[in-house]
Design a protein around this motif. Structure first.
Motif, PDB file in Angstrom:
ATOM      1  N   THR A 117      41.362 -21.517   2.526  1.00 24.15           N
ATOM      2  CA  THR A 117      41.796 -22.736   3.101  1.00 24.15           C
ATOM      3  C   THR A 117      40.637 -23.692   3.456  1.00 24.15           C
ATOM      4  OG1 THR A 117      42.393 -23.346   5.989  1.00 24.15           O
ATOM      5  CG2 THR A 117      40.113 -21.323   5.866  1.00 24.15           C
ATOM      6  N   ARG A 123      40.865 -23.583  11.464  1.00 25.30           N
ATOM      7  CA  ARG A 123      40.645 -23.677  12.832  1.00 25.30           C
ATOM      8  C   ARG A 123      42.546 -23.045  12.402  1.00 25.30           C
ATOM      9  NH1 ARG A 123      38.939 -23.913  17.755  1.00 25.30           N
ATOM     10  NH2 ARG A 123      37.137 -26.133  16.886  1.00 25.30           N
ATOM     11  N   ARG A 124      42.950 -23.348  12.254  1.00 26.58           N
ATOM     12  CA  ARG A 124      44.552 -23.354  12.389  1.00 26.58           C
ATOM     13  C   ARG A 124      44.295 -21.922  11.468  1.00 26.58           C
ATOM     14  NH1 ARG A 124      48.710 -27.115  10.385  1.00 26.58           N
ATOM     15  NH2 ARG A 124      50.060 -26.024  10.466  1.00 26.58           N
ATOM     16  N   ALA A 126      42.579 -19.423  10.700  1.00 25.62           N
ATOM     17  CA  ALA A 126      41.597 -18.160  11.053  1.00 25.62           C
ATOM     18  C   ALA A 126      43.037 -18.077  12.253  1.00 25.62           C
ATOM     19  CB  ALA A 126      40.554 -18.871  12.170  1.00 25.62           C
ATOM     20  N   ASP A 127      43.771 -18.786  13.304  1.00 26.22           N
ATOM     21  CA  ASP A 127      44.436 -18.000  13.952  1.00 26.22           C
ATOM     22  C   ASP A 127      45.739 -17.131  13.335  1.00 26.22           C
ATOM     23  OD1 ASP A 127      45.613 -18.423  17.081  1.00 26.22           O
ATOM     24  OD2 ASP A 127      47.195 -19.122  15.044  1.00 26.22           O
ATOM     25  N   SER A 140      37.229 -20.095   2.366  1.00 23.90           N
ATOM     26  CA  SER A 140      36.939 -21.170   2.257  1.00 23.90           C
ATOM     27  C   SER A 140      36.585 -21.644   1.819  1.00 23.90           C
ATOM     28  CB  SER A 140      36.302 -21.879   4.103  1.00 23.90           C
ATOM     29  OG  SER A 140      34.635 -21.505   3.964  1.00 23.90           O
ATOM     30  N   CYS A 144      32.753 -24.469   6.650  1.00 27.65           N
ATOM     31  CA  CYS A 144      33.250 -24.718   7.833  1.00 27.65           C
ATOM     32  C   CYS A 144      32.818 -23.699   9.006  1.00 27.65           C
ATOM     33  CB  CYS A 144      34.913 -24.297   7.198  1.00 27.65           C
ATOM     34  SG  CYS A 144      35.077 -22.939   7.591  1.00 27.65           S
ATOM     35  N   GLU A 145      33.704 -24.648  10.492  1.00 22.80           N
ATOM     36  CA  GLU A 145      32.915 -24.003  11.486  1.00 22.80           C
ATOM     37  C   GLU A 145      33.552 -22.116  11.923  1.00 22.80           C
ATOM     38  OE1 GLU A 145      33.954 -26.256  13.914  1.00 22.80           O
ATOM     39  OE2 GLU A 145      32.655 -28.496  13.961  1.00 22.80           O
ATOM     40  N   GLN A 146      34.482 -22.279  11.434  1.00 30.70           N
ATOM     41  CA  GLN A 146      34.799 -20.927  11.950  1.00 30.70           C
ATOM     42  C   GLN A 146      34.747 -19.367  10.837  1.00 30.70           C
ATOM     43  OE1 GLN A 146      37.476 -20.621  13.916  1.00 30.70           O
ATOM     44  NE2 GLN A 146      37.420 -22.523  14.379  1.00 30.70           N
TER      45      GLN A 146
END
Length: 544
Positions: A117, A123-124, A126-127, A140, A144-146
């Motif tokens: 990603t 975020r999308r 990971a979901d 990634s 990133c934050e995920q």
């Protein structure tokens, strides 16, 4: 296919990636990939590609595994897609169009073992990955934050040599999967084998000798050509544009996001010689105040495709830029179907004005037939029916979806869902998508939205147009049109309706006309008729 057989016998490159690496192993200081201030030479691009290949392998990926690519337009997105093929894995393009449910279904149905990603989409991604029973690894392109692995950081620690031990792909092995839309929980994924890339490389090689087919692949000069990719890299149009540049050794310039002013600046400053636009992008460029004759002296070719184009806008393109316009027609299920070279359009257009409405003739190795619904027999010349195609560029089928594959493919023929006709010389004319035909009137006749939209774009002050059918108690459907008008234009809806009736007849007369500053577009840049229908069919501001 004679070129491919010969290549195997003489140890020439087996895949399009090998072809790209041939260029990247020579003249290493030449520019290969550009995005803003990021500029990679051929040598740097090659070494980064190899590092990404090793980094993907370190995640446990093996030949044949699916890798979902949920990426923005950037240089590293180009390289990671090549790296997936380099190590023998399957590319699964995940464009940013689907909602959360369909994106998750797409990841699940594609059996992706990993999802790469862009940090912007993390975020999308990971979901979607979290909903899959296959539990794909999340990677990634940068921090990133995920909770995921930074693939670029891993690649920086990997050897800059080509990964070894990659088997040749099987003839019917899916190596690339393209999202084509669908319904919640059941996306459509067009799967292609390496035969597609063999055909496309053949077309690129043949372009100098066969100008009919340069609509998709203009003749390139590796020493001087610079190609701009402005459509999504995870969409067929962006994939083809980048392929065209890389296989010929031309420099590829990546536009992160399309905006007409920014695109003009990049076209001018980077001395772009070839690019591809979908129609709304081209129209926005033409409407920009700085888009004047002589503004882009380096530009030699604009390919327009991905959706129906207005003949009047195509003529305007030639008036502004000169005889540089080519057209291509394809879809995710068959990336190359028909094309029209700039040379032919420039020479034949003035003599045969109807050719401005054509999308060209079948590309080499592809057959086109027009068929009636439920029939396998070809219709006569100039009779409208569904466009059916057969050839090496046609998909293997819809991935993990035998039912819809059987509906779309029969004896090697693909039902495209597009309505059109052929003339006596084999030029293809599209009149509508089957699902966009408006059935209306006391005799339930067909209104072809493409015909109506082409006419609307000839009216003063109209920058873009869309037509669709709205429910009607008396006639089943009624015609509704949406017009994006110029800022200072005084467009009278009643006058528009009268002009439509006078030119096309009562059947095409719009029941409602909506004036907008601009029409909504999808992430790919096409007019978003779904959004128009959802927002305007029940109640709509504007004029009756």
């Amino acid at each position: 296919m004679s070129m491919i057989i010969q290549a195997q016998q003489t140890s020439e490159p087996r895949t399009y990636v090998d072809r790209i690496l041939e260029h990247w192993h020579t003249d290493e200081d030449a520019e290969a990939l550009v995005q803003g201030t990021q500029r990679l030479t051929r040598g740097e691009a090659r070494r980064r590609l190899f590092g990404l290949g090793h980094a993907l392998r370190r995640q446990g990926l093996e030949p044949g595994d699916g890798v979902g690519l949920f990426l923005a337009n950037r240089v590293d997105s180009v390289l990671v897609q090549l790296a997936v093929h380099l190590i023998g894995c399957r590319v699964v393009f995940l464009p940013p169009e689907p909602g959360p449910g369909e994106l998750a279904a797409l990841v699940e149905q594609s059996r992706a073992r990993a999802v790469v990603t862009d940090p912007l989409f993390a975020r999308r991604a990971a979901d979607a990955a979290g909903r899959s029973v296959h539990a794909p690894v999340l990677l990634s392109l940068g921090p990133c934050e995920q909770p995921c692995t930074d693939l670029l950081a891993v690649a920086a620690e990997c050897p800059a040599v080509r990964p070894e031990g990659v088997p040749a792909p099987g003839a019917d092995e899916a190596v690339t999967v393209l999202y084509t839309g669908g319904t919640l929980g059941r996306p459509k994924l067009a799967a292609h084998s390496h035969r597609l890339y063999n055909v496309l490389v053949d077309l690129i090689d043949d372009a100098p000798q066969d100008p009919d087919f340069t609509g998709f692949f203009p003749t390139m000069d590796p020493g001087t050509d610079r190609v701009l990719v402005s459509t999504l890299l995870t969409h067929g149009s962006g994939h083809l544009t980048s392929l065209q540049a890389l296989v010929t050794g031309s420099a590829l310039v990546v536009l992160p996001e399309f905006e007409a002013g920014a695109a003009l600046s990049v076209l001018r400053e980077e001395r772009i010689t070839a690019t591809m636009f979908v129609p709304p992008m081209l129209y926005a460029l033409l409407d920009h105040p700085e888009c004047v004759p002589g503004a882009l002296p380096a530009l030699r070719r604009i390919v327009v495709g991905g959706a129906a184009s207005s003949p009047s806008r195509l003529q305007q393109t030639v008036e502004v830029f000169g005889p540089v316009l080519s057209q291509g027609y394809g879809q995710s299920e068959a990336l190359g179907i028909a094309a029209f070279g700039a040379e032919d359009l420039a020479s034949e257009g003035p003599r045969r004005p109807e050719l401005w409405r054509s999308c060209g003739r079948a590309i080499s190795g592809t057959e086109i037939e027009i068929r009636a619904e439920g029939s396998t027999a070809a219709l006569p010349v100039r009779q409208v029916g569904e466009v059916c195609v057969r050839g090496e560029a046609v998909m293997l089928g819809y991935y993990e979806d035998p039912e819809r594959t059987a509906e779309a493919l029969h004896d090697g023929w693909l039902r495209t869902g597009d309505m059109g006709y052929l003339d006596a010389e084999g030029y293809l004319y599209l009149v509508d998508r089957a699902k966009d035909i408006i059935v209306t009137g006391s005799t339930s006749d067909n209104v072809y939205s493409r015909v109506l939209e082409d006419f609307l774009l000839t009216l003063p002050g109209v920058r873009n147009a869309a037509a669709l059918g709205i429910p009607d108690d008396e006639f089943g459907e009624a015609v509704q049109i949406f017009l994006a008008t110029a800022e200072d234009a005084d467009v009278d809806p009643n006058a528009v309706g009268a002009a439509v009736t006078a030119e096309l007849g009562d059947l095409y007369t719009p029941r409602k006309t909506v004036l907008l500053d601009r029409l909504p577009t999808t992430k790919v840049g096409k007019v978003d008729k779904k959004a128009l229908r959802a927002a305007w069919t029940s109640t709509a501001p504007g004029t009756p």
